[in-house]
Design a protein around this motif. Structure first.
Motif, PDB file in Angstrom:
ATOM      1  N   MET A 133       0.838  -1.169   0.000  1.00 55.96           N
ATOM      2  CA  MET A 133       0.000   0.000   0.000  1.00 55.96           C
ATOM      3  C   MET A 133       0.892   1.243   0.000  1.00 55.96           C
ATOM      4  O   MET A 133       1.887   1.303   0.695  1.00 55.96           O
ATOM      5  CB  MET A 133      -0.901  -0.016   1.239  1.00 55.96           C
ATOM      6  CG  MET A 133      -1.794   1.177   1.322  1.00 55.96           C
ATOM      7  SD  MET A 133      -2.923   1.107   2.704  1.00 55.96           S
ATOM      8  CE  MET A 133      -1.889   1.701   4.010  1.00 55.96           C
ATOM      9  N   THR A 134       0.507   2.206  -0.799  1.00 54.83           N
ATOM     10  CA  THR A 134       1.209   3.486  -0.835  1.00 54.83           C
ATOM     11  C   THR A 134       0.195   4.594  -0.585  1.00 54.83           C
ATOM     12  O   THR A 134      -1.010   4.359  -0.560  1.00 54.83           O
ATOM     13  CB  THR A 134       1.885   3.710  -2.194  1.00 54.83           C
ATOM     14  OG1 THR A 134       0.883   3.693  -3.209  1.00 54.83           O
ATOM     15  CG2 THR A 134       2.931   2.654  -2.472  1.00 54.83           C
ATOM     16  N   SER A 135       0.667   5.778  -0.423  1.00 56.62           N
ATOM     17  CA  SER A 135      -0.216   6.922  -0.190  1.00 56.62           C
ATOM     18  C   SER A 135      -0.207   7.833  -1.403  1.00 56.62           C
ATOM     19  O   SER A 135       0.818   8.033  -2.042  1.00 56.62           O
ATOM     20  CB  SER A 135       0.244   7.710   1.034  1.00 56.62           C
ATOM     21  OG  SER A 135       0.144   6.926   2.180  1.00 56.62           O
ATOM     22  N   ASP A 136      -1.365   8.394  -1.679  1.00 53.77           N
ATOM     23  CA  ASP A 136      -1.518   9.360  -2.752  1.00 53.77           C
ATOM     24  C   ASP A 136      -1.082  10.726  -2.228  1.00 53.77           C
ATOM     25  O   ASP A 136      -0.688  10.876  -1.077  1.00 53.77           O
ATOM     26  CB  ASP A 136      -2.984   9.383  -3.191  1.00 53.77           C
ATOM     27  CG  ASP A 136      -3.174   9.935  -4.591  1.00 53.77           C
ATOM     28  OD1 ASP A 136      -2.200  10.483  -5.130  1.00 53.77           O
ATOM     29  OD2 ASP A 136      -4.280   9.811  -5.141  1.00 53.77           O
ATOM     30  N   TYR A 137      -1.166  11.764  -3.054  1.00 52.79           N
ATOM     31  CA  TYR A 137      -0.757  13.101  -2.647  1.00 52.79           C
ATOM     32  C   TYR A 137      -1.572  13.624  -1.463  1.00 52.79           C
ATOM     33  O   TYR A 137      -1.093  14.390  -0.647  1.00 52.79           O
ATOM     34  CB  TYR A 137      -0.859  14.078  -3.816  1.00 52.79           C
ATOM     35  CG  TYR A 137       0.139  13.785  -4.902  1.00 52.79           C
ATOM     36  CD1 TYR A 137       1.495  13.988  -4.689  1.00 52.79           C
ATOM     37  CD2 TYR A 137      -0.269  13.283  -6.122  1.00 52.79           C
ATOM     38  CE1 TYR A 137       2.420  13.710  -5.682  1.00 52.79           C
ATOM     39  CE2 TYR A 137       0.646  13.005  -7.111  1.00 52.79           C
ATOM     40  CZ  TYR A 137       1.988  13.212  -6.890  1.00 52.79           C
ATOM     41  OH  TYR A 137       2.901  12.937  -7.857  1.00 52.79           O
ATOM     42  N   ASP A 138      -2.826  13.205  -1.375  1.00 50.23           N
ATOM     43  CA  ASP A 138      -3.669  13.674  -0.269  1.00 50.23           C
ATOM     44  C   ASP A 138      -3.657  12.705   0.909  1.00 50.23           C
ATOM     45  O   ASP A 138      -4.528  12.730   1.760  1.00 50.23           O
ATOM     46  CB  ASP A 138      -5.094  13.930  -0.751  1.00 50.23           C
ATOM     47  CG  ASP A 138      -5.749  12.697  -1.354  1.00 50.23           C
ATOM     48  OD1 ASP A 138      -5.113  11.623  -1.353  1.00 50.23           O
ATOM     49  OD2 ASP A 138      -6.890  12.810  -1.816  1.00 50.23           O
TER      50      ASP A 138
ATOM     51  N   VAL B 176      -3.598   4.084  -1.614  1.00 55.39           N
ATOM     52  CA  VAL B 176      -3.752   3.696  -3.014  1.00 55.39           C
ATOM     53  C   VAL B 176      -3.224   2.279  -3.155  1.00 55.39           C
ATOM     54  O   VAL B 176      -2.125   1.971  -2.687  1.00 55.39           O
ATOM     55  CB  VAL B 176      -2.960   4.646  -3.947  1.00 55.39           C
ATOM     56  CG1 VAL B 176      -3.081   4.203  -5.392  1.00 55.39           C
ATOM     57  CG2 VAL B 176      -3.443   6.070  -3.780  1.00 55.39           C
ATOM     58  N   TYR B 177      -3.993   1.418  -3.769  1.00 48.11           N
ATOM     59  CA  TYR B 177      -3.595   0.024  -3.931  1.00 48.11           C
ATOM     60  C   TYR B 177      -3.253  -0.256  -5.390  1.00 48.11           C
ATOM     61  O   TYR B 177      -3.893   0.263  -6.301  1.00 48.11           O
ATOM     62  CB  TYR B 177      -4.717  -0.906  -3.475  1.00 48.11           C
ATOM     63  CG  TYR B 177      -5.020  -0.782  -2.003  1.00 48.11           C
ATOM     64  CD1 TYR B 177      -4.290  -1.512  -1.084  1.00 48.11           C
ATOM     65  CD2 TYR B 177      -6.007   0.083  -1.542  1.00 48.11           C
ATOM     66  CE1 TYR B 177      -4.543  -1.394   0.270  1.00 48.11           C
ATOM     67  CE2 TYR B 177      -6.274   0.213  -0.193  1.00 48.11           C
ATOM     68  CZ  TYR B 177      -5.538  -0.534   0.715  1.00 48.11           C
ATOM     69  OH  TYR B 177      -5.779  -0.417   2.044  1.00 48.11           O
TER      70      TYR B 177
END
Length: 101
Positions: free
Chosen positions: A1-6, A10-11
């Motif tokens: 799992m990563t993080s979006d700009y906000d 995000v998967y």
């Protein structure tokens, strides 16, 4: 799992990658004194065979090497060497060669 700009999670899609062994290349004898023999179970010639020392320096290059061909390594000092063998499809494999006195 990563993080979006906000900072919302995000998967990513899960993908399957499969590697199939096309054929088997054999280098004999190990250890070798003067000559090595390269065989390919398909019988197809290898388009390139390169001999490297342990530092990655190219010592010798051969082209259109047929299955069962012998390569003379008698002039090299004892040690470990590597063969990069490339088939007609462009697939490469690395084989370790041990050279004795």
């Amino acid at each position: 799992m990563t993080s979006d700009y906000d900072s919302k999670p995000v998967y990513s899609d899960v993908k399957t990658v499969t590697f199939e062994s096309v054929h088997t290349i054999t280098v004999l004898p190990i250890p070798a004194r003067d000559n090595i023999c390269i065989t390919d179970d398909t019988g197809d010639p290898m388009t390139a065979v390169s001999l490297f020392n342990p530092s990655g320096v190219l010592l010798r290059q051969f082209s259109d090497v047929g299955s069962g061909s012998r390569i003379d390594i008698g002039n090299y000092p004892p040690g470990i060497y590597f063969l990069r063998i490339t088939d007609k499809s462009g697939n490469s494999t690395i084989k370790k060669v041990i050279k004795t006195k």
